[in-house]
Design a protein around this motif. Structure first.
Motif, PDB file in Angstrom:
ATOM      1  N   TYR A  30       0.022  -6.642   4.109  1.00 54.45           N
ATOM      2  CA  TYR A  30       1.411  -7.100   4.211  1.00 54.45           C
ATOM      3  C   TYR A  30       2.147  -6.939   2.883  1.00 54.45           C
ATOM      4  O   TYR A  30       3.259  -6.391   2.828  1.00 54.45           O
ATOM      5  N   ASN A  31       1.520  -7.411   1.812  1.00 46.67           N
ATOM      6  CA  ASN A  31       2.170  -7.345   0.506  1.00 46.67           C
ATOM      7  C   ASN A  31       2.295  -5.904   0.002  1.00 46.67           C
ATOM      8  O   ASN A  31       3.245  -5.574  -0.698  1.00 46.67           O
ATOM      9  N   GLY A  32       1.343  -5.058   0.376  1.00 52.36           N
ATOM     10  CA  GLY A  32       1.440  -3.653   0.006  1.00 52.36           C
ATOM     11  C   GLY A  32       2.632  -2.972   0.659  1.00 52.36           C
ATOM     12  O   GLY A  32       3.397  -2.245   0.014  1.00 52.36           O
ATOM     13  N   SER A  33       2.801  -3.234   1.973  1.00 48.35           N
ATOM     14  CA  SER A  33       3.952  -2.664   2.684  1.00 48.35           C
ATOM     15  C   SER A  33       5.265  -3.199   2.125  1.00 48.35           C
ATOM     16  O   SER A  33       6.242  -2.454   1.971  1.00 48.35           O
ATOM     17  N   LYS A  34       5.271  -4.477   1.819  1.00 49.74           N
ATOM     18  CA  LYS A  34       6.474  -5.107   1.266  1.00 49.74           C
ATOM     19  C   LYS A  34       6.819  -4.515  -0.090  1.00 49.74           C
ATOM     20  O   LYS A  34       7.992  -4.262  -0.399  1.00 49.74           O
ATOM     21  N   LEU A  35       5.796  -4.257  -0.917  1.00 46.05           N
ATOM     22  CA  LEU A  35       6.001  -3.661  -2.234  1.00 46.05           C
ATOM     23  C   LEU A  35       6.688  -2.303  -2.121  1.00 46.05           C
ATOM     24  O   LEU A  35       7.665  -2.016  -2.824  1.00 46.05           O
ATOM     25  N   ALA A  36       6.187  -1.457  -1.203  1.00 47.89           N
ATOM     26  CA  ALA A  36       6.764  -0.131  -1.024  1.00 47.89           C
ATOM     27  C   ALA A  36       8.191  -0.209  -0.492  1.00 47.89           C
ATOM     28  O   ALA A  36       9.093   0.476  -0.984  1.00 47.89           O
ATOM     29  N   ALA A  37       8.408  -1.057   0.511  1.00 42.80           N
ATOM     30  CA  ALA A  37       9.733  -1.162   1.122  1.00 42.80           C
ATOM     31  C   ALA A  37      10.775  -1.660   0.129  1.00 42.80           C
ATOM     32  O   ALA A  37      11.883  -1.105   0.032  1.00 42.80           O
TER      33      ALA A  37
END
Length: 260
Positions: free
Chosen positions: A77-84
């Motif tokens: 979740y945090n990885g996707s949020k970081l990229a977005a």
């Protein structure tokens, strides 16, 4: 505005933004990404700024990547949020600025550094520059637009090889690939960027904004680039820059564009 990790200077219509974390090889952490967003926003909103140059401090790196220590323990979740968040705040933001952005790549441009350079409207490099997307060597993929912009610039096959090998290419190979427009000495990198910026500033800033939007439209799913070109072309006819440009041409004199 004062910053901790970048420098921003405006002079003679040109804003130069310098990522200034030399001890970290100018790596992008959250604070630096936020500061870059603010600096680009300020420059784009400044009517006196006609061109933006972005570069790195020191002789070793443009940007040597993202600050891995900030996300080494992230979950999905945090990885996707970081990229977005990163794409929205900086990389997509830079690509869609109305003001032309030139990346002056000095030294290493790796991972997020190359992704930042690719988000700029075009790139020039010093002879000592090294570029690559090494993310797969860390068990992750490029997340700031690298898998999308690199194929657009160098072609699918070359992008696949660069990403899958996690290798670096030098400035001459980058020139051959079309990843950069020019290669020069370290000493002449910023002067060359300023020379190109000077050529841009002689032209209509209003027309350039329309050209950026039309060119970018070609790379967006669901948008017909030719339609955007027609729309932006038509808008030009209602501008003072168009009146000045055509009048100057007919009068055989140099145009003095008002920028509106």
């Amino acid at each position: 505005m004062s910053y901790n990790n970048i420098l921003s200077e405006t002079r003679n219509g040109l804003t130069t933004i310098t990522i200034n974390r030399p001890k970290k090889l100018n790596a992008l952490n959250k604070e630096t990404i936020q500061e870059l967003h603010e600096a680009f926003k300020e420059a784009d909103n400044d009517s006196d700024t006609k061109v933006i140059i972005v570069t790195g401090s020191g002789e070793k790196a443009f940007v040597a990547g993202a600050d891995i220590s900030e996300f080494a323990d992230f979950d999905e979740y945090n990885g996707s949020k970081l990229a977005a968040q990163g794409q929205e705040l900086l990389f997509d933001y830079v690509e869609n600025l109305d003001t032309p952005v030139i990346a002056a790549v000095n030294g290493f441009a790796l991972g997020g550094g190359l992704e930042l350079a690719m988000a700029c409207h075009f790139r020039i490099a010093s002879i000592n520059a090294k570029m690559g997307l090494p993310e797969v060597s860390l068990g992750v993929i490029p997340g700031y637009g690298g898998t999308q912009r690199l194929p657009q610039l160098v072609g699918k096959g070359r992008a696949m090889e660069m990403v899958m090998t996690a290798g670096m290419i030098d400035s001459n190979q980058a020139l051959e690939y079309g990843l950069v427009n020019h290669v020069t000495t370290e000493e002449d990198l910023i002067p060359l960027a300023e020379k190109i910026a000077g050529k841009i500033m002689r032209n209509s800033s209003v027309a350039i904004k329309g050209a950026i939007r039309a060119i970018n439209a070609n790379y967006r799913d669901g948008i017909h680039g030719y339609d955007v070109e027609i729309e932006e072309f038509g808008k030009c006819f209602g501008t003072d820059d168009f009146k000045e440009g055509t009048t100057a041409f007919l009068e055989k004199r140099k145009a003095d564009f008002p920028g509106k």
